[in-house]
Write a protein that holds these residues in place. Structure first.
Motif, PDB file in Angstrom:
ATOM      1  N   ALA A  89      -7.916  58.451  35.426  1.00  0.00           N
ATOM      2  CA  ALA A  89      -6.851  58.641  34.037  1.00  0.00           C
ATOM      3  C   ALA A  89      -6.947  60.079  33.473  1.00  0.00           C
ATOM      4  O   ALA A  89      -5.900  60.476  33.026  1.00  0.00           O
ATOM      5  N   ASP A  90      -8.147  60.544  33.629  1.00  0.00           N
ATOM      6  CA  ASP A  90      -8.228  61.906  33.210  1.00  0.00           C
ATOM      7  C   ASP A  90      -7.884  63.160  33.999  1.00  0.00           C
ATOM      8  O   ASP A  90      -7.781  64.120  33.682  1.00  0.00           O
ATOM      9  N   GLY A  91      -7.437  62.648  35.191  1.00  0.00           N
ATOM     10  CA  GLY A  91      -6.982  63.626  36.206  1.00  0.00           C
ATOM     11  C   GLY A  91      -8.188  64.251  36.793  1.00  0.00           C
ATOM     12  O   GLY A  91      -7.972  65.470  37.547  1.00  0.00           O
ATOM     13  N   GLN A  92      -9.410  63.841  36.661  1.00  0.00           N
ATOM     14  CA  GLN A  92     -10.704  64.587  37.305  1.00  0.00           C
ATOM     15  C   GLN A  92     -10.815  64.391  38.686  1.00  0.00           C
ATOM     16  O   GLN A  92     -11.923  64.913  39.225  1.00  0.00           O
ATOM     17  N   LEU A  93     -10.202  63.450  39.301  1.00  0.00           N
ATOM     18  CA  LEU A  93     -10.399  63.031  40.901  1.00  0.00           C
ATOM     19  C   LEU A  93      -9.574  63.835  41.685  1.00  0.00           C
ATOM     20  O   LEU A  93      -9.496  63.575  43.007  1.00  0.00           O
ATOM     21  N   LYS A  94      -8.317  64.336  41.266  1.00  0.00           N
ATOM     22  CA  LYS A  94      -7.497  65.215  41.841  1.00  0.00           C
ATOM     23  C   LYS A  94      -8.185  66.246  42.912  1.00  0.00           C
ATOM     24  O   LYS A  94      -8.830  67.234  42.214  1.00  0.00           O
ATOM     25  N   GLY A  95      -7.970  66.271  44.228  1.00  0.00           N
ATOM     26  CA  GLY A  95      -8.524  67.122  44.889  1.00  0.00           C
ATOM     27  C   GLY A  95      -9.728  67.203  45.237  1.00  0.00           C
ATOM     28  O   GLY A  95     -10.645  67.903  45.854  1.00  0.00           O
ATOM     29  N   GLU A  96     -10.523  66.206  44.696  1.00  0.00           N
ATOM     30  CA  GLU A  96     -12.008  66.101  44.662  1.00  0.00           C
ATOM     31  C   GLU A  96     -12.291  65.392  46.083  1.00  0.00           C
ATOM     32  O   GLU A  96     -11.569  64.681  46.700  1.00  0.00           O
ATOM     33  N   HIS A  97     -13.608  65.899  46.746  1.00  0.00           N
ATOM     34  CA  HIS A  97     -13.894  65.469  47.899  1.00  0.00           C
ATOM     35  C   HIS A  97     -15.189  64.643  48.037  1.00  0.00           C
ATOM     36  O   HIS A  97     -16.292  65.161  48.000  1.00  0.00           O
ATOM     37  N   GLY A  98     -14.969  63.480  47.701  1.00  0.00           N
ATOM     38  CA  GLY A  98     -15.799  62.170  47.607  1.00  0.00           C
ATOM     39  C   GLY A  98     -16.685  62.108  46.424  1.00  0.00           C
ATOM     40  O   GLY A  98     -17.467  61.073  46.243  1.00  0.00           O
TER      41      GLY A  98
END
Length: 169
Positions: free
Chosen positions: A27-36
């Protein structure tokens, strides 16, 4: 903050903690583009072995509304803490429960736990683009910027160090 209590997570809480942590970060957009990282967030049992997973629970419904992982230096999830310092990570509030004081209750529980253990400070890191409400919360609790604790775990992920001195009266 009435209507909430903070307690250690039990294994029966782990699925709810995993779900709400991933949901809050998404919801905070903190997992965009995260790898795992979503997988790391969802692996509550590993966090519970390495530190203390705390949950904020609704007193009426017994629903888990938020969680945080409290760690000490030298443990697998410690990123910033040095000698005498405690650290908390992965503080997350179910998106449907935000604005009820859940995050503040969890952060205060970590500060209290650090004081109980005789720690001299609590350190945390926040994403540079994190919601302003999170920065305000930590500021109200007395955390101040600690630029020497800044770091970047991945490309385009800049984390800012914050520190709360527990020795000041």
């Amino acid at each position: 903050m009435s209507g909430l209590w903070v307690r250690p997570a039990e294994p029966a809480d782990f699925p709810a903690v995993a779900r709400l942590t991933v949901a809050a970060y998404e919801a905070d957009g903190q997992l965009k583009g995260e790898h795992g990282y979503g997988t790391v967030l969802a692996d509550v049992s590993t966090r519970a072995v390495s530190g203390e997973v705390l949950v904020a629970v609704d007193e009426v419904t017994d629903a888990v509304l938020g969680s945080v992982t409290f760690v000490l230096p030298g443990t697998p999830f410690a990123e910033l803490s040095g000698p005498g310092e405690a650290e908390f990570r992965m503080l997350a509030v179910d998106p449907g429960a935000q604005g009820r004081g859940v995050g503040a209750a969890l952060a205060k529980a970590c500060v209290e736990r650090a004081a109980e253990l005789g720690c001299t400070a609590v350190v945390i890191c926040v994403r540079a683009g994190m919601a302003e409400s999170a920065h305000r919360l930590y500021s109200r609790l007395g955390f101040v910027r600690a630029p020497e604790k800044d770091w970047s775990p991945a490309v385009d992920v800049d984390l800012l160090g914050l520190r709360l001195d527990l020795t000041r009266g």
